[in-house]
Scaffold this active site. Sequence first.
Site: not given
Ligand code: NAX
Length: 328
Positions: A161, A189
């Site tokens: 952000d 966020h």
């Molecule tokens: P993806 O869905 O591509 O990847 C997430 C991965 O996490 C998957 O491979 C899944 O199997 C794994 N996972 C789920 N639960 C798990 C657990 N308990 N232990 C280990 N691995 C686990 O998502 P991606 O685009 O990489 O985004 C990841 C996270 O970042 C999401 O929650 C998203 O909302 C968040 N974001 C946060 C941002 C921020 O500024 N704070 C911005 C970007 C993003 O949207």
Amino acid sequence: AKAPMRVAVTGAAGQIGYSLLFRIANGDLLGKDQSVILQLLEIPDEKAQKALAGVMMELDDCAFPLLAGMSAHSDPMTAFKDIDIALLVGARPRGPGMERKDLLSANAQIFTAQGKALNAVAKRTVKVLVVGNPANTNAYIAMKSAPDIPAKNFTAMLRLDHNRALSQLAAKLGKPVADIEKLVVWGNHSPTMYPDYRFATIDSKSVKDSINDAAWNKDTFIPTVGKRGAAIIEARGLSSAASAANAAIDHMHDWVLGTHGKWVTMGIPSKGEYDIPAEVIYGFPVVCENGEYKMIEGLEIDAFSRERMNHTLNELLEEQAGVKHLLS
Ligand code: NAX
């Protein structure tokens, strides 16, 4: 040579992971003189573990000189063993028909378990960054689940952000992004965050005076930054990944290696500063030095800002109330 540092990344086979891991192994996180060992966590699901194995094959194929080792895990108790750094990226995304409170409690379970695992096996000095959403509340849960690790070691990512706000201001002013200092993003966020350029300078001149347009601030700048994530999804068909990974690198790099006086935004546990209740993980302006962040205190908060800061605070307090019963 320095001893390698152990970096855990969760959600390692996900979108953000795919941008993040290669940069860590390249030395962008901890410096070009610091080797790393990657401890990668994914869910036990066979497809996820197989995808992770594929990412590790690619990491091998980069032959990164600084990559001193890596391992794949499906249990945080092994993934977090002796780590210096935790990048908690994996989280439960909102599925079809899933309500906000279901999302909160699914993630509360994940971050309770990961907080407990950090408490049990990570270094006491571990620095934790939560990226997975709802990031601030997930960081709060992990912090509350790890009583033997200092609360200040738990942070949430507001840096994307912050960087988005910097780039909007640079475009508005027609100046390089690097010339802007002293920007703040307050709060959660989420689209309620409050990007605040009242203290910002560009080439040592006031950004607010240079723009001199309260309507642009309220009606264009704040909503554009707040809705940038949605705009990326709309354009790309996928949520921000490379920019999110970049922000995670910026956040942790600056925390470990310092900002040299530059302000950055980190989601950190309040100690009551700016009338934000203690323990709320809230975006605040900080500088970093010697591996510690220090909040910029005493900034004047006008009525408009207070209202914005309370709005994003109230959302965080609601999220906290929604998970309270899950924390023992
Ligand atoms: P993806 O869905 O591509 O990847 C997430 C991965 O996490 C998957 O491979 C899944 O199997 C794994 N996972 C789920 N639960 C798990 C657990 N308990 N232990 C280990 N691995 C686990 O998502 P991606 O685009 O990489 O985004 C990841 C996270 O970042 C999401 O929650 C998203 O909302 C968040 N974001 C946060 C941002 C921020 O500024 N704070 C911005 C970007 C993003 O949207």
